[in-house]
Scaffold this active site. Sequence first.
Site, PDB file in Angstrom:
ATOM      1  N   ASP A   1     -11.079   2.999   3.728  1.00  0.00           N
ATOM      2  CA  ASP A   1     -11.368   1.565   3.635  1.00  0.00           C
ATOM      3  C   ASP A   1     -12.871   1.312   3.546  1.00  0.00           C
ATOM      4  O   ASP A   1     -13.303   0.197   3.256  1.00  0.00           O
ATOM      5  CB  ASP A   1     -10.831   0.842   4.876  1.00  0.00           C
TER       6      ASP A   1
ATOM      7  N   GLN B   1      -4.803  -1.282   9.378  1.00  0.00           N
ATOM      8  CA  GLN B   1      -4.737  -2.625   8.798  1.00  0.00           C
ATOM      9  C   GLN B   1      -5.377  -3.652   9.739  1.00  0.00           C
ATOM     10  O   GLN B   1      -5.097  -3.668  10.940  1.00  0.00           O
ATOM     11  CB  GLN B   1      -3.273  -2.987   8.509  1.00  0.00           C
TER      12      GLN B   1
ATOM     13  N   LYS C   1       0.840  -1.200   0.000  1.00  0.00           N
ATOM     14  CA  LYS C   1       0.000   0.000   0.000  1.00  0.00           C
ATOM     15  C   LYS C   1       0.875   1.249   0.000  1.00  0.00           C
ATOM     16  O   LYS C   1       0.607   2.217  -0.720  1.00  0.00           O
ATOM     17  CB  LYS C   1      -0.955  -0.024   1.214  1.00  0.00           C
TER      18      LYS C   1
HETATM   19  N1  GUN Z   1      -7.134  -6.758   5.911  1.00  0.00           N
HETATM   20  C1  GUN Z   1      -7.468  -7.507   4.845  1.00  0.00           C
HETATM   21  N2  GUN Z   1      -7.956  -6.728   3.851  1.00  0.00           N
HETATM   22  C2  GUN Z   1      -7.932  -5.468   4.314  1.00  0.00           C
HETATM   23  C3  GUN Z   1      -8.300  -4.207   3.752  1.00  0.00           C
HETATM   24  O1  GUN Z   1      -8.783  -4.086   2.613  1.00  0.00           O
HETATM   25  N3  GUN Z   1      -8.107  -3.132   4.551  1.00  0.00           N
HETATM   26  C4  GUN Z   1      -7.604  -3.232   5.807  1.00  0.00           C
HETATM   27  N4  GUN Z   1      -7.469  -2.118   6.519  1.00  0.00           N
HETATM   28  N5  GUN Z   1      -7.248  -4.373   6.358  1.00  0.00           N
HETATM   29  C5  GUN Z   1      -7.417  -5.488   5.601  1.00  0.00           C
END
Ligand code: GUN
Length: 282
Positions: free
Chosen positions: A119, A96, A52
Amino acid sequence: MTLIDGKKIAADIKGELRERAVAFEERCGKKIGLAVVLVGQDPASQVYVKNKIKGCSEIGIRSFSHYLPDTATQAEVLQLITELAKDENVHGILVQLPLPKHLDAKMLLAAIPPQKDVDGFGAENIGKLALNETSTVACTPLGVMELLKRYDISVKGKCAVVLGRSNIVGRPMAMLLLNADATVTVCHSATENIREECKRADILIAAVGKPKFVTADMVKPDAVVIDVGINRDECGNLCGDVDFEAVRNVASYITPVPGGVGPMTIAMLLSNTVKAAERLFR
Ligand code: GUN
């Protein structure tokens, strides 16, 4: 069978976002910024977060990474999120998941203001999605919809089956498909006759987190098969929720793992961040 190239589409989208990030900077005199919060040492999360942050630098936006130890307390994480919520250089906040078990994820996610919730996990954004109102949508399901759109795969009136009901993928995925006029079935661990349900699907979305769960006999000929899974098989190789080598002979379109949905998740996170920044100056 057409292979859906998520890597290529994600690269195209990142190219478009790079131009918007430059335009934002020229207009507003500052860069777009994404804050990324990772608590603990989960190896998969570390890889996702690294990718990311790399995505941010590829499109020319700032990333502010905050790595906290797995001993971090609820109050410490909450304090950090509260500061990021006030920070004018931060347009998006990503925490996350999964968080260590001692933390209350629901309460921490609720501390992210809806405008910075890139998100789309917060109650306001999820609620708006459920009401088919404009909202920030979770990145993985949004990426799936973008793939369908860019491959001219129509959803309206189609029978769509979603395997999995997680808050991150299955639920928002089902709502997006419903909002796009599909007839949607959501299957989960308590579903009876899951094979028969899958077999009816014109569009099958697999998000169960089980390696090669979807076998060729579960897929209707010429179905569109989208694989959201990222797993390791018995030999330790990366694989999806779909038995790709067998299902590719039955499907009309299929996403590979890796190189299908994965790159789209990051592209959509970047897109949500650019949109969050642009909204402030409209
Ligand atoms: N864990 C697995 N997929 C995601 C996501 O798209 N965003 C976040 N913040 N955590 C995750």
